[in-house]
Design a protein around this motif. Structure first.
Motif, PDB file in Angstrom:
ATOM      1  N   PHE A  68       0.832  -1.208   0.000  1.00 49.64           N
ATOM      2  CA  PHE A  68       0.000   0.000   0.000  1.00 49.64           C
ATOM      3  C   PHE A  68       0.864   1.255   0.000  1.00 49.64           C
ATOM      4  O   PHE A  68       0.609   2.192  -0.750  1.00 49.64           O
ATOM      5  N   TYR A  69       1.902   1.284   0.826  1.00 49.30           N
ATOM      6  CA  TYR A  69       2.809   2.433   0.849  1.00 49.30           C
ATOM      7  C   TYR A  69       3.518   2.596  -0.495  1.00 49.30           C
ATOM      8  O   TYR A  69       3.766   3.713  -0.938  1.00 49.30           O
ATOM      9  N   SER A  70       3.827   1.493  -1.133  1.00 49.12           N
ATOM     10  CA  SER A  70       4.447   1.552  -2.453  1.00 49.12           C
ATOM     11  C   SER A  70       3.515   2.209  -3.458  1.00 49.12           C
ATOM     12  O   SER A  70       3.944   3.036  -4.273  1.00 49.12           O
ATOM     13  N   THR A  71       2.230   1.843  -3.407  1.00 50.05           N
ATOM     14  CA  THR A  71       1.282   2.458  -4.338  1.00 50.05           C
ATOM     15  C   THR A  71       1.089   3.941  -4.034  1.00 50.05           C
ATOM     16  O   THR A  71       0.914   4.737  -4.951  1.00 50.05           O
ATOM     17  N   LEU A  72       1.144   4.303  -2.750  1.00 52.16           N
ATOM     18  CA  LEU A  72       1.024   5.719  -2.403  1.00 52.16           C
ATOM     19  C   LEU A  72       2.221   6.527  -2.886  1.00 52.16           C
ATOM     20  O   LEU A  72       2.054   7.661  -3.361  1.00 52.16           O
ATOM     21  N   THR A  73       3.418   5.961  -2.783  1.00 51.62           N
ATOM     22  CA  THR A  73       4.589   6.689  -3.284  1.00 51.62           C
ATOM     23  C   THR A  73       4.559   6.800  -4.805  1.00 51.62           C
ATOM     24  O   THR A  73       5.072   7.772  -5.359  1.00 51.62           O
ATOM     25  N   ASN A  74       3.947   5.829  -5.474  1.00 48.14           N
ATOM     26  CA  ASN A  74       3.786   5.945  -6.929  1.00 48.14           C
ATOM     27  C   ASN A  74       2.847   7.080  -7.296  1.00 48.14           C
ATOM     28  O   ASN A  74       2.950   7.648  -8.382  1.00 48.14           O
ATOM     29  N   LYS A  75       1.938   7.399  -6.393  1.00 47.05           N
ATOM     30  CA  LYS A  75       0.963   8.469  -6.665  1.00 47.05           C
ATOM     31  C   LYS A  75       1.436   9.827  -6.159  1.00 47.05           C
ATOM     32  O   LYS A  75       0.672  10.780  -6.161  1.00 47.05           O
ATOM     33  N   GLY A  76       2.686   9.915  -5.689  1.00 48.24           N
ATOM     34  CA  GLY A  76       3.255  11.207  -5.319  1.00 48.24           C
ATOM     35  C   GLY A  76       3.416  11.462  -3.833  1.00 48.24           C
ATOM     36  O   GLY A  76       3.950  12.497  -3.451  1.00 48.24           O
ATOM     37  N   SER A  77       2.972  10.566  -2.996  1.00 45.03           N
ATOM     38  CA  SER A  77       3.170  10.749  -1.558  1.00 45.03           C
ATOM     39  C   SER A  77       4.646  10.571  -1.221  1.00 45.03           C
ATOM     40  O   SER A  77       5.357   9.802  -1.865  1.00 45.03           O
ATOM     41  N   ILE A  78       5.082  11.286  -0.212  1.00 43.14           N
ATOM     42  CA  ILE A  78       6.487  11.238   0.190  1.00 43.14           C
ATOM     43  C   ILE A  78       6.599  10.426   1.469  1.00 43.14           C
ATOM     44  O   ILE A  78       5.927  10.709   2.462  1.00 43.14           O
ATOM     45  N   LEU A  79       7.475   9.431   1.424  1.00 42.42           N
ATOM     46  CA  LEU A  79       7.688   8.545   2.557  1.00 42.42           C
ATOM     47  C   LEU A  79       8.270   9.334   3.723  1.00 42.42           C
ATOM     48  O   LEU A  79       9.154  10.157   3.550  1.00 42.42           O
ATOM     49  N   TYR A  80       7.751   9.099   4.912  1.00 43.96           N
ATOM     50  CA  TYR A  80       8.134   9.731   6.179  1.00 43.96           C
ATOM     51  C   TYR A  80       7.713  11.197   6.269  1.00 43.96           C
ATOM     52  O   TYR A  80       7.997  11.847   7.248  1.00 43.96           O
ATOM     53  N   GLN A  81       7.060  11.695   5.242  1.00 46.66           N
ATOM     54  CA  GLN A  81       6.461  13.024   5.328  1.00 46.66           C
ATOM     55  C   GLN A  81       4.938  12.879   5.239  1.00 46.66           C
ATOM     56  O   GLN A  81       4.234  13.332   6.120  1.00 46.66           O
ATOM     57  N   ASP A  82       4.453  12.240   4.187  1.00 44.06           N
ATOM     58  CA  ASP A  82       3.016  11.986   4.023  1.00 44.06           C
ATOM     59  C   ASP A  82       2.629  10.611   4.570  1.00 44.06           C
ATOM     60  O   ASP A  82       1.482  10.389   4.937  1.00 44.06           O
ATOM     61  N   ILE A  83       3.571   9.693   4.582  1.00 44.31           N
ATOM     62  CA  ILE A  83       3.327   8.321   5.020  1.00 44.31           C
ATOM     63  C   ILE A  83       4.313   8.019   6.136  1.00 44.31           C
ATOM     64  O   ILE A  83       5.511   8.234   5.986  1.00 44.31           O
ATOM     65  N   PHE A  84       3.810   7.502   7.256  1.00 43.37           N
ATOM     66  CA  PHE A  84       4.710   7.146   8.355  1.00 43.37           C
ATOM     67  C   PHE A  84       4.812   5.646   8.491  1.00 43.37           C
ATOM     68  O   PHE A  84       3.825   4.926   8.430  1.00 43.37           O
ATOM     69  N   SER A  85       6.042   5.200   8.662  1.00 41.31           N
ATOM     70  CA  SER A  85       6.288   3.782   8.884  1.00 41.31           C
ATOM     71  C   SER A  85       7.473   3.634   9.823  1.00 41.31           C
ATOM     72  O   SER A  85       8.416   4.419   9.771  1.00 41.31           O
ATOM     73  N   HIS A  86       7.406   2.634  10.683  1.00 39.62           N
ATOM     74  CA  HIS A  86       8.519   2.369  11.596  1.00 39.62           C
ATOM     75  C   HIS A  86       9.636   1.609  10.907  1.00 39.62           C
ATOM     76  O   HIS A  86      10.721   1.470  11.457  1.00 39.62           O
ATOM     77  N   LYS A  87       9.377   1.101   9.732  1.00 39.60           N
ATOM     78  CA  LYS A  87      10.338   0.247   9.049  1.00 39.60           C
ATOM     79  C   LYS A  87      11.111   1.044   8.013  1.00 39.60           C
ATOM     80  O   LYS A  87      10.712   2.117   7.591  1.00 39.60           O
ATOM     81  N   GLY A  88      12.221   0.481   7.601  1.00 45.83           N
ATOM     82  CA  GLY A  88      13.057   1.139   6.609  1.00 45.83           C
ATOM     83  C   GLY A  88      12.413   1.197   5.233  1.00 45.83           C
ATOM     84  O   GLY A  88      11.454   0.481   4.946  1.00 45.83           O
ATOM     85  N   PRO A  89      12.957   2.039   4.362  1.00 51.64           N
ATOM     86  CA  PRO A  89      12.329   2.264   3.058  1.00 51.64           C
ATOM     87  C   PRO A  89      12.738   1.266   1.980  1.00 51.64           C
ATOM     88  O   PRO A  89      12.171   1.283   0.896  1.00 51.64           O
ATOM     89  N   GLY A  90      13.698   0.394   2.240  1.00 57.18           N
ATOM     90  CA  GLY A  90      14.247  -0.462   1.193  1.00 57.18           C
ATOM     91  C   GLY A  90      13.208  -1.313   0.480  1.00 57.18           C
ATOM     92  O   GLY A  90      13.150  -1.338  -0.746  1.00 57.18           O
ATOM     93  N   TYR A  91      12.396  -2.021   1.243  1.00 54.55           N
ATOM     94  CA  TYR A  91      11.418  -2.917   0.617  1.00 54.55           C
ATOM     95  C   TYR A  91      10.321  -2.126  -0.094  1.00 54.55           C
ATOM     96  O   TYR A  91       9.842  -2.547  -1.150  1.00 54.55           O
ATOM     97  N   ILE A  92       9.946  -1.000   0.466  1.00 57.72           N
ATOM     98  CA  ILE A  92       8.933  -0.156  -0.190  1.00 57.72           C
ATOM     99  C   ILE A  92       9.453   0.321  -1.540  1.00 57.72           C
ATOM    100  O   ILE A  92       8.740   0.296  -2.547  1.00 57.72           O
ATOM    101  N   PHE A  93      10.726   0.735  -1.586  1.00 60.81           N
ATOM    102  CA  PHE A  93      11.305   1.183  -2.852  1.00 60.81           C
ATOM    103  C   PHE A  93      11.461   0.026  -3.835  1.00 60.81           C
ATOM    104  O   PHE A  93      11.309   0.203  -5.039  1.00 60.81           O
ATOM    105  N   PHE A  94      11.751  -1.182  -3.326  1.00 62.87           N
ATOM    106  CA  PHE A  94      11.834  -2.360  -4.187  1.00 62.87           C
ATOM    107  C   PHE A  94      10.469  -2.653  -4.816  1.00 62.87           C
ATOM    108  O   PHE A  94      10.366  -2.887  -6.024  1.00 62.87           O
ATOM    109  N   LEU A  95       9.412  -2.622  -4.010  1.00 62.67           N
ATOM    110  CA  LEU A  95       8.060  -2.830  -4.540  1.00 62.67           C
ATOM    111  C   LEU A  95       7.673  -1.713  -5.505  1.00 62.67           C
ATOM    112  O   LEU A  95       7.002  -1.955  -6.511  1.00 62.67           O
ATOM    113  N   ASN A  96       8.096  -0.507  -5.196  1.00 63.29           N
ATOM    114  CA  ASN A  96       7.832   0.630  -6.070  1.00 63.29           C
ATOM    115  C   ASN A  96       8.495   0.412  -7.430  1.00 63.29           C
ATOM    116  O   ASN A  96       7.888   0.642  -8.481  1.00 63.29           O
ATOM    117  N   PHE A  97       9.738  -0.065  -7.410  1.00 63.89           N
ATOM    118  CA  PHE A  97      10.457  -0.360  -8.650  1.00 63.89           C
ATOM    119  C   PHE A  97       9.734  -1.429  -9.464  1.00 63.89           C
ATOM    120  O   PHE A  97       9.549  -1.283 -10.673  1.00 63.89           O
TER     121      PHE A  97
END
Length: 107
Positions: free
Chosen positions: A38-67
């Motif tokens: 879900f966070y991956s789809t939000l970043t594809n739509k322009g949301s910024i991780l840790y600014q618009d979306i909060f997660s306790h986990k690192g961004p690596g897997y989200i960016f992998f799914l985004n890719f």
């Protein structure tokens, strides 16, 4: 059978397991994978991780799914493919690490 054929057969079994286990996404997303996708789809739509979306986990897997989603899109079938690729990569890396450690032991 020679050792190379056995290794190839075992790798094919790991891939089969990864792709069959990933069918779980069709009836249960799970907390971690569902959130990451879900966070991956939000970043594809322009949301910024840790600014618009909060997660306790690192961004690596989200960016992998985004890719991956930039390659073949978003949706339930694409999420299955992403989870399958993730599982297959994990199992193959574990297999090679185990093989390397097992070959280094002198008995």
């Amino acid at each position: 059978m020679n050792k190379r054929a056995i290794k190839l057969f075992f790798l094919l079994l790991l891939l089969l397991f990864a792709f069959s286990w990933s069918t779980i996404v069709f009836y249960d997303w799970g907390d971690d994978y569902g959130t990451h996708y879900f966070y991956s789809t939000l970043t594809n739509k322009g949301s910024i991780l840790y600014q618009d979306i909060f997660s306790h986990k690192g961004p690596g897997y989200i960016f992998f799914l985004n890719f991956l989603s930039k390659i073949y899109g978003e949706g339930i079938n694409q999420s299955y493919l992403s989870l399958s690729i993730t599982n297959a990569l994990f199992l193959i890396v574990c297999y090679f690490i185990f093989n390397k450690r097992n070959n280094q032991k002198k008995i």
